[in-house]
Design a protein around this motif. Structure first.
Motif, PDB file in Angstrom:
ATOM      1  N   UNK A  48       0.830  -1.203   0.000  1.00 28.14           N
ATOM      2  CA  UNK A  48       0.000   0.000   0.000  1.00 28.14           C
ATOM      3  C   UNK A  48       0.867   1.257   0.000  1.00 28.14           C
ATOM      4  N   UNK A  49       1.889   1.279   0.853  1.00 27.38           N
ATOM      5  CA  UNK A  49       2.801   2.426   0.910  1.00 27.38           C
ATOM      6  C   UNK A  49       3.530   2.599  -0.420  1.00 27.38           C
ATOM      7  N   UNK A  50       4.000   1.513  -0.981  1.00 30.05           N
ATOM      8  CA  UNK A  50       4.747   1.573  -2.239  1.00 30.05           C
ATOM      9  C   UNK A  50       3.858   2.062  -3.378  1.00 30.05           C
ATOM     10  N   UNK A  51       2.600   1.641  -3.393  1.00 27.30           N
ATOM     11  CA  UNK A  51       1.692   2.036  -4.472  1.00 27.30           C
ATOM     12  C   UNK A  51       1.427   3.532  -4.473  1.00 27.30           C
ATOM     13  N   UNK A  52       1.516   4.172  -3.318  1.00 22.71           N
ATOM     14  CA  UNK A  52       1.209   5.600  -3.219  1.00 22.71           C
ATOM     15  C   UNK A  52       2.452   6.494  -3.222  1.00 22.71           C
ATOM     16  N   UNK A  53       3.614   5.917  -3.525  1.00 24.86           N
ATOM     17  CA  UNK A  53       4.841   6.716  -3.532  1.00 24.86           C
ATOM     18  C   UNK A  53       4.849   7.772  -4.626  1.00 24.86           C
ATOM     19  N   UNK A  54       4.219   7.482  -5.756  1.00 24.81           N
ATOM     20  CA  UNK A  54       4.298   8.404  -6.893  1.00 24.81           C
ATOM     21  C   UNK A  54       5.552   8.202  -7.708  1.00 24.81           C
ATOM     22  N   UNK A  55       6.196   7.036  -7.526  1.00 25.27           N
ATOM     23  CA  UNK A  55       7.370   6.663  -8.300  1.00 25.27           C
ATOM     24  C   UNK A  55       7.469   5.145  -8.277  1.00 25.27           C
ATOM     25  N   UNK A  61      -3.923   2.964 -10.467  1.00 25.60           N
ATOM     26  CA  UNK A  61      -3.610   2.283 -11.719  1.00 25.60           C
ATOM     27  C   UNK A  61      -2.434   1.343 -11.501  1.00 25.60           C
ATOM     28  N   UNK A  62      -2.352   0.301 -12.324  1.00 27.42           N
ATOM     29  CA  UNK A  62      -1.271  -0.669 -12.228  1.00 27.42           C
ATOM     30  C   UNK A  62      -0.048  -0.136 -12.974  1.00 27.42           C
ATOM     31  N   UNK A  63       0.422   1.008 -12.528  1.00 27.17           N
ATOM     32  CA  UNK A  63       1.588   1.675 -13.105  1.00 27.17           C
ATOM     33  C   UNK A  63       1.952   2.819 -12.169  1.00 27.17           C
ATOM     34  N   UNK A  64       3.018   3.523 -12.459  1.00 28.20           N
ATOM     35  CA  UNK A  64       3.331   4.709 -11.667  1.00 28.20           C
ATOM     36  C   UNK A  64       2.274   5.790 -11.915  1.00 28.20           C
TER      37      UNK A  64
END
Length: 441
Positions: free
Chosen positions: A126-133, A275-278
């Motif tokens: 969850x944290x990684x998905x919201x990094x914006x990178x 989305x399943x991407x950055x």
């Protein structure tokens, strides 16, 4: 503040530090200068990519001072910077080098797994998905996690900096410790949808004692240098996309392909989307749905290197690769007679194959053309993913390096995607993106 007419636009890249005077009223870019980015510091470990932070600062100051001599009536200095890296400083004194996005120490193999894997388990999806990178070794969160294990530091009172916030903090006399969300998100330490630093990530890395910069708007001045207002550091990718059209309305229904050594395909979206991407922060209430690790000039270089090796073996002497490039562009076959190239070797994954070889189609021209077609096909697959999220996409804008300005490459992408494909109206898109920000102030 009054209308900013002339600005110093700075692009702090991996290869060059660039500057220019941009006149937002006349729509001109003049006094373009560039100097090589300071070289990486020597060391035996090839995974470490460090640059002397003071040398970077002195290089930027030199460009700014030169531009002040060229044009005394300056309304502000604006920064586009390479993303993902970091500097730690005590006051204005850097206590670490600048660790670049090219630093890969976090993925060094270790018993039980790399630091990259270890931190990933601590953070969770969850944290990684919201990094914006994209989560990878070169982002500051990962490289700092590995760096602090090798170099224990007393971080009490120390400051974390993006590359841009470090430069600006020194230039404004330590008056304002701040950065832009596009740069903050690229470090991996931010929660991009919320527009703030993520304390859980900071604690997991062991950086809780650090002072992190305030995240500010691109239109907010951050002190001044020699009387010239300074504005926050913008991620170079977002700056280039912003500068790839005359206004943001021109790209809201577009896919923007940044085509250089590597490639990035992105499309703006209103707000922050799952989305399943950055999903990277952007401007004017938009984010960028972003697919990285796309093929570019590096993939074509493999074929050029192959030709150079063959020619030098036959001629018995080295061959200039630029001559090969020029010869290949002069007569690119429109039909490769089914010869096909899969260019997925550009990220050291996939086949990297030349296929469908026939008795008469394996020629130098066909192989070069098939490589270009392979790039176009890879972008077509990425664009389908973006269109699934934004069915209104109706064109492609090409920006970036020389490959993005080539008519043959443009035609092949247009054919592969079925979408009208145009060149961005300007070179130096990142500098023009900064001009768009100045026009809004």
């Amino acid at each position: 503040r009054g209308f900013i007419m002339k600005i110093i636009a700075l692009d702090i890249g991996s290869s060059f530090l660039k500057s220019a005077i941009l006149d937002t009223k006349a729509d001109t870019l003049t006094h373009k200068t560039r100097t090589p980015t300071p070289a990486r510091l020597p060391g035996e470990d090839a995974s470490c990519f460090e640059i002397d932070a003071d040398l970077l600062y002195q290089g930027v100051i030199g460009l700014v001072d030169d531009q002040i001599q060229n044009e005394p009536e300056i309304g502000g200095s604006f920064f586009s910077t390479q993303m993902h890296g970091f500097v730690i400083a005590q006051g204005t004194q850097a206590i670490t080098p600048y660790l670049s996005w090219q630093d890969s120490r976090a993925e060094r193999p270790k018993p039980g797994g790399s630091d990259l894997q270890e931190l990933e388990e601590k953070l969770g999806p969850e944290t990684i998905r919201h990094m914006g990178t994209r989560y990878k070794a070169g982002i500051a969160a990962c490289s700092m996690y590995a760096y602090l294990k090798d170099h224990p530091l007393d971080l009490t009172g120390a400051m974390f900096h993006t590359l841009g916030s470090y430069l600006i903090y020194r230039m404004n006399g330590a008056q304002c410790h701040a950065c832009h969300l596009t740069s903050a998100a690229s470090t991996g330490f931010a929660d991009a949808p919320k527009g703030c630093w993520n304390r859980d990530t900071i604690d997991a890395v062991g950086a809780s004692a650090l002072q992190f910069p305030k995240i500010v708007s691109e239109t907010e001045p951050l002190g001044s240098y020699k009387g010239i207002p300074l504005f926050a550091d913008i991620g170079d990718h977002q700056a280039s996309v912003y500068g790839s059209a005359k206004t943001i309305d021109n790209i809201l229904s577009s896919v923007v392909i940044t085509l250089g050594t590597g490639g990035i395909a992105c499309a703006p979206a209103k707000g922050f989307v799952e989305a399943d991407m950055e999903v990277r922060p952007f401007f004017e209430g938009n984010s960028l749905m972003t697919i990285t690790r796309q093929p570019g000039g590096r993939a074509v270089d493999v074929i050029i290197d192959f030709y150079a090796d063959l020619l030098s073996a036959v001629a018995g002497k080295p061959v200039d690769k630029q001559d090969i490039w020029q010869a290949m562009w002069q007569a690119v076959p429109g039909d490769t007679r089914n010869l096909s190239v899969k260019p997925d070797f550009y990220i050291d994954q996939g086949e990297g194959a030349i296929t469908q070889i026939g008795h008469a189609n394996l020629t130098a021209g066909n192989l070069f053309a098939a490589t270009l077609d392979g790039l176009a096909t890879a972008y077509a697959a990425s664009i389908e993913k973006l269109k699934a999220l934004n069915p209104g996409i109706d064109r492609i804008v090409l920006c970036g390096g020389k490959l993005s300005k080539n008519e043959e490459m443009r035609k092949r992408i247009e054919t592969a995607t079925g979408l009208p494909t145009v060149f961005s109206p300007n070179e130096d898109e990142a500098l023009w993106g900064l001009g768009h920000i100045a026009q809004r102030i």
